[in-house]
Design a protein around this motif. Structure first.
Motif, PDB file in Angstrom:
ATOM      1  N   ILE A   1     -22.199  61.713  57.432  1.00  0.00           N
ATOM      2  CA  ILE A   1     -23.581  61.942  56.985  1.00  0.00           C
ATOM      3  C   ILE A   1     -23.644  63.068  55.966  1.00  0.00           C
ATOM      4  CG2 ILE A   1     -25.857  62.734  57.756  1.00  0.00           C
ATOM      5  CD1 ILE A   1     -25.349  61.254  60.374  1.00  0.00           C
TER       6      ILE A   1
ATOM      7  N   PHE B   1     -28.452  58.677  62.259  1.00  0.00           N
ATOM      8  CA  PHE B   1     -28.685  57.399  61.597  1.00  0.00           C
ATOM      9  C   PHE B   1     -27.745  57.307  60.404  1.00  0.00           C
ATOM     10  CE2 PHE B   1     -30.674  55.030  58.119  1.00  0.00           C
ATOM     11  CZ  PHE B   1     -30.769  53.785  58.727  1.00  0.00           C
ATOM     12  N   LEU B   2     -26.959  56.238  60.373  1.00  0.00           N
ATOM     13  CA  LEU B   2     -26.019  56.035  59.282  1.00  0.00           C
ATOM     14  C   LEU B   2     -26.571  54.993  58.310  1.00  0.00           C
ATOM     15  CD1 LEU B   2     -22.608  55.843  61.203  1.00  0.00           C
ATOM     16  CD2 LEU B   2     -23.502  57.770  59.929  1.00  0.00           C
ATOM     17  N   ASP B   3     -26.802  55.412  57.067  1.00  0.00           N
ATOM     18  CA  ASP B   3     -27.159  54.416  56.063  1.00  0.00           C
ATOM     19  C   ASP B   3     -25.875  53.688  55.642  1.00  0.00           C
ATOM     20  OD1 ASP B   3     -25.773  56.060  54.283  1.00  0.00           O
ATOM     21  OD2 ASP B   3     -27.600  57.052  53.570  1.00  0.00           O
ATOM     22  N   ARG B   4     -25.997  52.769  54.701  1.00  0.00           N
ATOM     23  CA  ARG B   4     -24.846  51.943  54.334  1.00  0.00           C
ATOM     24  C   ARG B   4     -23.675  52.772  53.814  1.00  0.00           C
ATOM     25  NH1 ARG B   4     -26.012  46.793  50.658  1.00  0.00           N
ATOM     26  NH2 ARG B   4     -27.173  46.327  52.571  1.00  0.00           N
ATOM     27  N   GLU B   5     -23.968  53.753  52.951  1.00  0.00           N
ATOM     28  CA  GLU B   5     -22.897  54.581  52.388  1.00  0.00           C
ATOM     29  C   GLU B   5     -22.241  55.457  53.457  1.00  0.00           C
ATOM     30  OE1 GLU B   5     -21.587  54.410  49.348  1.00  0.00           O
ATOM     31  OE2 GLU B   5     -22.902  52.659  49.179  1.00  0.00           O
ATOM     32  N   ALA B   6     -23.076  56.019  54.337  1.00  0.00           N
ATOM     33  CA  ALA B   6     -22.535  56.860  55.412  1.00  0.00           C
ATOM     34  C   ALA B   6     -21.692  56.027  56.372  1.00  0.00           C
ATOM     35  CB  ALA B   6     -23.668  57.543  56.162  1.00  0.00           C
ATOM     36  N   ALA B   7     -22.118  54.794  56.630  1.00  0.00           N
ATOM     37  CA  ALA B   7     -21.357  53.909  57.513  1.00  0.00           C
ATOM     38  C   ALA B   7     -19.976  53.608  56.929  1.00  0.00           C
ATOM     39  CB  ALA B   7     -22.134  52.617  57.750  1.00  0.00           C
TER      40      ALA B   7
END
Length: 319
Positions: free
Chosen positions: A294, A253-259
């Motif tokens: 991540i 799962f990618l949050d906004r920062e990881a994306a």
């Protein structure tokens, strides 16, 4: 069958005949030249051959040199103006004696490897990528060795494993072991015994109380083979309570920062690959980029320790 070529000496060895211990001693002390080392190394290790001193994989070398088409037949045609026949690819290699045409066919599989290595080695040296080649081959050797020592890893990569409960997975594990031993004995790829998807189907049916005897692939088995298969199923049932269920494909799962980090890494990878003239996935796959995004601080060490990445790849991406 094992085909070997060294200088002017060419041999095709029937692995179903005699003791191969002397051959294993020779192979373990030399550098292997292979094209697509994964399958060959797995099969030879499972047959009792020790790890070789080193491996030069012409398939990997061709990729690192930037060739778009890296098949063995294409490279032989490109460098030696020779067209290799494909007429025996689907032949039944379990039959004995092998015909002269089959022996000739398998001999040609190794005839050009030494010269191909010389050509690709010079290209790698001129491009400054010889170290990349060595790291890549060693990584795959370690990965295969770990897989060889831990057979459950082979099941984790099977498409559809997540559909099975713990009983089904335990049965599948034993069926996979049964198929692998039979494939080694007959010197044919495991999927030619029974395709993987049918092994999974059989495991599911048995785990839910059904019978597999009417499945065409099972009905066609010889009596002795069928008996061994049924024994493997029973062993899987008995071992179910002792095994932990396998985890299916890892989900990220990618949050906004990881994306954002993922997109930056992907763009950087693509630019570097374009500059070097190689396939971007050779630097890092999307899955690897996701893991980097991540865990940016710990990704390098973990990915290298898990044999998913080489130092040269991490260095290019600056992680």
């Amino acid at each position: 069958m094992v085909s070997l070529c060294q200088g002017r000496n060419l041999a095709v060895i029937d692995c179903l005949q005699g003791n191969l211990a002397l051959l294993w001693d020779v192979l373990a002390a030399t550098e292997w030249i292979c094209h697509g080392m994964d399958y060959d190394l797995k099969m030879l290790r499972k047959s009792g051959c020790p790890q070789p001193r080193a491996i030069f994989d012409t398939h990997i070398a061709a990729k690192l040199c930037g060739f778009e088409s890296v098949g063995y037949a294409h490279l032989v045609s490109l460098f030696f103006q020779t067209k290799l026949s494909k007429e025996h690819q689907k032949a039944d290699w379990s039959r004995r004696p092998l015909s002269p045409s089959l022996i000739s066919y398998t001999a040609k599989d190794v005839l050009y490897l030494e010269k191909l290595k010389e050509i690709l080695s010079r290209l790698l040296q001129s491009l400054g990528r010889r170290e990349w080649m060595e790291q890549s081959c060693k990584r795959i050797q370690r990965k295969i060795e770990n897989s060889f020592l831990n057979s459950t890893q082979q099941l984790e990569r099977m498409e559809g494993i997540h559909k099975l409960d713990s009983l089904g997975q335990s049965i599948l594990f034993e069926l996979q072991q049964w198929r692998q031993k039979l494939a080694l004995l007959r010197d044919i790829p495991p999927f030619k015994i029974i395709p993987t998807e049918e092994l999974i189907q059989m495991s599911f049916i048995v785990a839910h109380g059904g019978s597999i005897l009417k499945i065409p692939a099972v009905k066609s088995l010889e009596k002795e083979m069928l008996g061994d298969l049924l024994q493997a199923i029973e062993k899987g049932k008995q071992n179910e309570a002792q095994k932990e269920p396998f985890v299916g494909k890892k989900l990220f799962f990618l949050d906004r920062e990881a994306a954002k980090r993922f997109e930056l890494l992907k763009n950087k990878r693509n630019k570097i690959a374009s500059f070097l003239g190689i396939d971007p996935s050779l630097i890092a796959s999307r899955t690897i980029l996701t893991e980097m995004a991540i865990n940016p601080k710990s990704a390098r060490q973990k990915l290298i320790e898990d044999n998913k990445l080489c130092p040269w790849q991490a260095d290019l991406l600056g992680i």
